[in-house]
Design an enzyme around this catalytic site. Structure first.
Site, short mmCIF file in Angstrom:
data_model
loop_
_atom_site.label_atom_id
_atom_site.label_comp_id
_atom_site.label_asym_id
_atom_site.label_seq_id
_atom_site.Cartn_x
_atom_site.Cartn_y
_atom_site.Cartn_z
N ASN A 164 7.46 -9.74 29.62
CA ASN A 164 8.07 -11.05 29.82
C ASN A 164 7.08 -11.95 30.54
O ASN A 164 6.38 -11.54 31.46
CB ASN A 164 9.34 -10.95 30.65
CG ASN A 164 9.94 -12.32 30.92
OD1 ASN A 164 10.20 -13.08 30.00
ND2 ASN A 164 10.14 -12.66 32.18
N TYR A 168 7.78 -19.32 37.16
CA TYR A 168 8.54 -19.41 38.40
C TYR A 168 7.65 -20.07 39.44
O TYR A 168 6.44 -19.85 39.45
CB TYR A 168 8.93 -18.02 38.92
CG TYR A 168 9.69 -17.16 37.94
CD1 TYR A 168 10.82 -17.63 37.28
CD2 TYR A 168 9.26 -15.86 37.66
CE1 TYR A 168 11.50 -16.83 36.38
CE2 TYR A 168 9.94 -15.05 36.77
CZ TYR A 168 11.07 -15.54 36.13
OH TYR A 168 11.74 -14.75 35.23
N ARG A 169 8.23 -20.83 40.32
CA ARG A 169 7.42 -21.37 41.40
C ARG A 169 7.09 -20.24 42.38
O ARG A 169 7.91 -19.34 42.62
CB ARG A 169 8.13 -22.53 42.09
CG ARG A 169 9.33 -22.13 42.93
CD ARG A 169 10.02 -23.37 43.46
NE ARG A 169 10.97 -23.06 44.50
CZ ARG A 169 12.22 -23.53 44.53
NH1 ARG A 169 12.67 -24.30 43.55
NH2 ARG A 169 13.03 -23.24 45.54
N TRP A 182 12.50 -16.24 41.46
CA TRP A 182 13.22 -15.96 40.22
C TRP A 182 14.71 -15.87 40.53
O TRP A 182 15.15 -15.13 41.39
CB TRP A 182 12.68 -14.73 39.50
CG TRP A 182 12.63 -13.42 40.24
CD1 TRP A 182 13.53 -12.93 41.15
CD2 TRP A 182 11.63 -12.40 40.08
NE1 TRP A 182 13.16 -11.69 41.58
CE2 TRP A 182 11.99 -11.34 40.94
CE3 TRP A 182 10.48 -12.29 39.30
CZ2 TRP A 182 11.24 -10.17 41.03
CZ3 TRP A 182 9.75 -11.13 39.41
CH2 TRP A 182 10.11 -10.10 40.26
N ASP A 277 12.54 -30.00 43.75
CA ASP A 277 12.52 -29.47 42.40
C ASP A 277 12.83 -30.51 41.33
O ASP A 277 12.89 -31.71 41.62
CB ASP A 277 13.46 -28.26 42.27
CG ASP A 277 14.92 -28.62 42.52
OD1 ASP A 277 15.35 -29.71 42.10
OD2 ASP A 277 15.63 -27.80 43.12
#
Length: 481
Positions: A164, A168-169, A182, A277
């Site tokens: 995968n 993600y930050r 996550w 965000d």
């Protein structure tokens, strides 16, 4: 269009005259993020920062996904649906579900050119490189620190071996530790639960930065579970991704600019955030697991890839529009009556979705809503609006008209409580549980309304023809004031 790596893409854009090279010295502390946001809002092409304060020999690339045009350039087509349509047409007609089709993919296509290919890496191990020496950026004044904003976190399912790749930050803590954001329903988090079930608390992870934009797009996309993202990237690229196996048995793109290898300690969680965000608000601090760096790899004269998030439309919005187009054929296969969909840029991708359907029976709109809320990333949609197939979902005025004319709130508004929502949604009191809203803006059948739907007005064709002739003469004579 196929790019070998990020540098190949940069040269492609330079040849097109669509690369902005910035020679002014800039700081990773707020300045790069601010310049990038303003460039994205203005639909300027990618920015290459060539002089980074305190990070000699580094360059930074941003604003790769600057508009829908950027996706046409990356994929070499302005009809993005054709990519997945071509892929789906290659599948056998025998399997009857998407999962069956995915499982039959290897048999249909063999291990052909879309599968990842082992190649020697362009990067080398750098023992002196640690997390604090990477030009991660601070995006907003009250962010908790510097974050990797467009790096790819790579994990592997311990049961299936499927890789995968997700965006993600990553919050830098110190030289060897960082926090991985996550969320509970993301693939990384779900894979972590599998490791815990096996009693394994050190989960192998690689974090890479600076790859072919198609791989970045794949990592940010809601690829169906069960389908290896490397293989999906191969589908989008038209050929397999060059990969290198690390000591922790993870495959990473061979031409990555930076590779950070290590593990996530599932027993070590710490407060992550705040972070401004894509909702346009600061995410409050919450607990997330710690990534622990073991080895670092880097290319000579590295180029670091970042993005700046905030109120739309920024890069994530244009990735969302690409996902909308490329994944539409997949959605149609699962929901056959689906005609088109629109994930509006200002709808925050998971906030609002508008879908048109061919309506045949009563209650169909709600059935479609349930199907859509059960599909990967679409499950996070807070509001779903269903309209008839003659409504252009990309024309908000047509959609508003359908809501105004076709909706009786008591009958056609559906509120569902205590369901999974986007945990970044600032309106949700107890994330990730919240509520959803469904709006059935289709014309109602007799069974739904208790009476026949009124006849829609339409003009007489002969009168229309005469009216057009008269108006055309007026326009030609310039009689309009």
């Amino acid at each position: 269009m196929t790019f070998k790596d990020l540098r190949d893409y940069i040269e492609f854009m330079k040849r097109k005259g669509k690369l902005i090279e910035i020679d002014d010295e800039v700081s990773v502390d707020l300045e790069i993020a601010e310049i990038t946001r303003r460039a994205t809002y203005a639909h300027l092409p990618p920015l290459l920062f060539k002089k980074i304060r305190n990070y000699e020999n580094w360059k930074i690339i941003s604003n790769i996904f600057y508009s829908i045009e950027s996706l046409y350039e990356i994929f070499g087509t302005n009809r993005l649906e054709s990519i997945s349509e071509k892929f789906l047409s290659s599948l056998s007609d025998i399997p009857i579900t998407i999962i069956d089709k995915i499982k039959s993919l290897r048999e249909i296509l063999g291990l052909g050119k879309i599968m990842p290919k082992s190649k020697s890496p362009s990067f080398k191990e750098e023992k002196e490189l640690d997390l604090t020496k990477i030009p991660a950026i601070k995006t907003w004044p009250k962010d908790a620190g510097r974050f990797l904003t467009f790096s790819i976190t790579i994990t592997k399912d311990p049961d299936t071996g499927i890789h995968n790749l997700s965006v993600y930050r990553i919050q830098i803590l110190n030289q060897k530790e960082a926090l991985v954001h996550w969320q509970a329903f993301k693939r990384g988090s779900m894979t972590a639960k599998k490791y815990l079930e096996k009693g394994i608390t050190k989960m192998p992870v690689a974090i890479v930065t600076g790859v072919d934009p198609t791989i970045v797009f794949t990592a940010a996309s809601p690829v169906p579970h069960g389908l290896d993202k490397y293989m999906f990237a191969g589908i989008l690229r038209g050929e397999g991704v060059d990969v290198t196996e690390l000591d922790n048995q993870l495959l990473v793109p061979s031409h990555s600019e930076v590779v950070l290898a290590g593990y996530v300690d599932l027993n070590d969680t710490r407060l992550e955030g705040p972070f401004g965000d894509h909702m346009g608000y600061y995410t409050p601090p919450d607990y997330y697991p710690v990534f622990k760096l073991e080895k670092a790899y880097i290319r000579e004269d590295p180029i670091f890839h970042v993005t700046s998030v905030g109120k739309p439309p920024l890069e994530d919005a244009w990735i969302g529009k690409g996902v909308e187009r490329i994944f539409l054929p997949f959605a149609k296969m699962i929901v056959p009556e689906l005609v088109d969909m629109n994930l509006p840029e200002y709808g925050l991708f998971t906030g609002i979705g508008i879908f048109s359907i061919k309506k045949y029976y009563p209650g169909q709109a709600k059935r479609v809503m349930m199907s859509l809320w059960g599909m990967g990333q679409l499950s996070l949609l807070k509001i779903i609006i269903i309209v008839d197939d003659n409504v252009n979902v990309h024309d908000i005025n047509q959609v508003l008209y359908s809501i105004a004319a076709n909706v009786d709130p008591k009958r056609d508004i559906w509120v569902i409580e205590n369901v999974l929502t986007d945990s970044l949604d600032p309106s949700v009191p107890f994330p990730p549980l919240g509520s959803k809203l469904g709006i059935d803006a289709t014309r109602k059948l007799k069974e739904e309304m208790g009476k026949d739907w009124p006849e829609e007005v339409s003009s007489d064709e002969k009168v229309v023809e005469k009216a057009q002739q008269i108006l055309s003469k007026i326009i030609k004579r310039g009689q309009l004031s």
